[in-house]
Scaffold this active site. Structure first.
Site, mmCIF file in Angstrom:
data_model
loop_
_atom_site.group_PDB
_atom_site.id
_atom_site.type_symbol
_atom_site.label_atom_id
_atom_site.label_comp_id
_atom_site.label_asym_id
_atom_site.label_seq_id
_atom_site.Cartn_x
_atom_site.Cartn_y
_atom_site.Cartn_z
ATOM 1 N N PRO A 1 -83.694 -27.691 1.899
ATOM 2 C CA PRO A 1 -82.654 -28.321 1.065
ATOM 3 C C PRO A 1 -83.166 -29.622 0.453
ATOM 4 O O PRO A 1 -83.170 -30.673 1.089
ATOM 5 C CB PRO A 1 -81.521 -28.574 2.064
ATOM 6 C CG PRO A 1 -82.204 -28.696 3.388
ATOM 7 C CD PRO A 1 -83.416 -27.828 3.343
ATOM 8 N N ASP B 1 -86.539 -33.670 2.207
ATOM 9 C CA ASP B 1 -85.992 -32.558 2.995
ATOM 10 C C ASP B 1 -84.766 -33.117 3.725
ATOM 11 O O ASP B 1 -84.895 -33.941 4.640
ATOM 12 C CB ASP B 1 -87.043 -32.064 3.989
ATOM 13 C CG ASP B 1 -86.551 -30.893 4.836
ATOM 14 O OD1 ASP B 1 -85.335 -30.619 4.831
ATOM 15 O OD2 ASP B 1 -87.389 -30.266 5.521
ATOM 16 N N HIS B 2 -83.570 -32.669 3.305
ATOM 17 C CA HIS B 2 -82.336 -33.252 3.835
ATOM 18 C C HIS B 2 -82.150 -32.990 5.325
ATOM 19 O O HIS B 2 -81.341 -33.660 5.992
ATOM 20 C CB HIS B 2 -81.124 -32.710 3.054
ATOM 21 C CG HIS B 2 -80.028 -33.706 2.882
ATOM 22 N ND1 HIS B 2 -79.684 -34.608 3.867
ATOM 23 C CD2 HIS B 2 -79.183 -33.955 1.848
ATOM 24 C CE1 HIS B 2 -78.691 -35.363 3.456
ATOM 25 N NE2 HIS B 2 -78.363 -34.993 2.224
ATOM 26 N N ARG B 3 -82.879 -32.038 5.901
ATOM 27 C CA ARG B 3 -82.783 -31.773 7.325
ATOM 28 C C ARG B 3 -83.449 -32.885 8.138
ATOM 29 O O ARG B 3 -83.169 -33.060 9.325
ATOM 30 C CB ARG B 3 -83.440 -30.433 7.668
ATOM 31 C CG ARG B 3 -82.801 -29.245 6.982
ATOM 32 C CD ARG B 3 -83.636 -27.986 7.169
ATOM 33 N NE ARG B 3 -84.994 -28.135 6.629
ATOM 34 C CZ ARG B 3 -85.938 -27.198 6.705
ATOM 35 N NH1 ARG B 3 -85.666 -26.044 7.296
ATOM 36 N NH2 ARG B 3 -87.130 -27.415 6.186
#
Length: 442
Positions: A238, A414-416
């Protein structure tokens, strides 16, 4: 002497393509000499011999694809392979004779009948004796004739050390006059030529498709892996993007000071991009949580900052890595980047030099790009996209409109692993360092 096997040139490589042999069957090979050009899933590289000897066998023709670990050649002494074949034939004859003797014994044939099978054997022996001169003649014919070197080959006769130094310093061996035995180019010759800035010619571009014609161009191994990794990145990861415009005036001033000090005449001059790379590393040290990657039900925060640098090459993109970049000075990073980029474009990188990396910097400012968003290189947590420095009207502290220098930086996250606030904290630190470049010198 060992068999040469298809090397594993990257952590994801399962097969390789033998692009070109740099030696012919029968040629003598020294350790460190380029033996072949091999395409992996990430790059096309020159593969050096690890042994001294003679290239007695080539098992894979140019253009052939083989799995990692499969044999591609044999380096031994002259006649070593031939002697092995003779031993094999001798063993085969012994195996053939043994079953015949056992069969005769079991059948209990009388001695008169035993003489019958011996006659063909005798004839076979005579045939072998008759054929022996032919075999010897054939072996003599296959034996490589004394090599008469052409003028061009003589010019590039060089020691392995000289070849390596020539690539590192950008020297064209064919234009260097050798002072060693029989005109051999030595390391000293190469270093002397480097001072006169003898450059390696750029690799020729692939044949262009004619105007008005369509063509289906087969993907190279590198283009295939780029396509696969883009899907792996943009699909599961994401992405989100943060953008800043920094005041690049102080960077330009610092660069001008170095230039006025005479550094511009130095081939290893520090560039604006070197400042950006050093600042990106130092900011990751100050905000260590961004130096991480997603790993299933956890994320890994790395102790070292392993900096990846995107380098455009003829057939795609390579990302050489400066390992432990947090321990490198601005000058060291500058020198390493130039060396890695040069060797990446000349297919001289080692596998470990483009593996790993905790984040990447991609700079297209030199190609006139104002700003862009880059795709994360998994499993890394982010990538920085650097645009060009442009002159724009800005309002100064006295509310006056003046000419200013601005540079766009986009952070793909990377939104994680990285939230918006964490990414913003990192970019704040990056801005501070780039707008105060003196901090990068300490």
């Amino acid at each position: 002497m060992p068999e040469i096997q298809m090397p594993k040139l990257s952590d994801t490589m399962t097969e390789g393509t033998l692009v070109a042999w740099k030696k012919k069957k029968g040629d003598k090979v020294s350790a460190g000499e380029v033996l072949a050009e091999i395409e992996s899933d990430k790059a096309t590289m020159e593969w050096e011999s690890s042994e001294d000897g003679t290239l007695t066998e080539i098992y894979v023709e140019e253009g052939g694809k083989v799995n990692v670990g499969d044999k591609i050649a044999f380096i031994g002494e002259e006649g070593e392979e031939a002697s092995k074949e003779k031993e094999g034939e001798k063993g085969k004859e012994e195996k053939e004779e043994k079953p015949k003797a056992e069969e005769e014994k079991e059948e209990g044939k009388p001695k008169k009948e035993e003489a019958k099978p011996k006659e063909p054997k005798a004839e076979k022996k005579e045939e072998k004796e008759t054929a022996a001169p032919k075999t010897e003649k054939k072996a003599e014919a296959e034996k490589p004739a004394p090599k008469v070197e052409k003028a061009e080959e003589a010019r590039v006769k060089a020691s392995p050390v000289a070849r390596r130094i020539a690539v590192e310093l950008g020297v064209d061996l064919s234009s260097v006059k050798g002072t060693g035995p029989e005109g051999r180019v030595t390391e000293t010759d190469v270093r002397t030529a480097a001072k006169s800035k003898t450059a390696i010619p750029k690799p020729s571009a692939p044949a262009a498709v004619k105007t008005g014609e369509s063509a289906r161009i087969q993907l190279s191994g590198m283009r295939k892996i780029i396509a696969e990794r883009l899907v792996e990145s943009l699909g599961p990861i994401p992405h989100f993007y943060l953008n800043i415009d920094i005041d690049a005036g102080p960077l330009m001033e610092a660069r001008e000071e170095l230039k006025s000090a005479g550094e511009d005449a130095d081939a290893a001059k520090i560039t604006v991009n070197d400042f950006v790379l050093k600042a990106a590393v130092q900011a990751a040290v100050k905000v260590p949580r961004v130096n991480a990657s997603f790993d299933g039900d956890a994320f890994v925060q790395y102790a070292d900052v392993d900096l990846g640098i995107a380098v455009a090459i003829e057939d795609g993109l390579l990302t050489p890595v400066i390992h432990g970049a947090q321990n490198k000075s601005l000058r060291e990073i500058s020198e390493l980047v130039k060396d890695l980029a040069h060797r990446a474009r000349n297919k001289r990188m080692k596998p470990e030099e483009f593996q790993g990396g905790t984040f990447t910097v991609s700079n297209l400012g030199g190609m006139g790009i104002d700003s862009f968003s880059a795709v994360i290189n998994p499993p890394q947590g982010f990538i920085l996209a650097i645009g060009k420095i442009t002159k724009v009207p800005v309002v100064d502290d006295c509310d006056q409109i003046v000419v200013g220098h601005r540079m766009s930086i986009t952070m793909s996250c990377d939104h994680r692993v990285i939230d918006g606030a964490l990414g913003a904290e990192y970019l704040k630190e990056l801005r501070h360092l780039l707008e105060n470049p003196a901090l990068l010198l300490v």
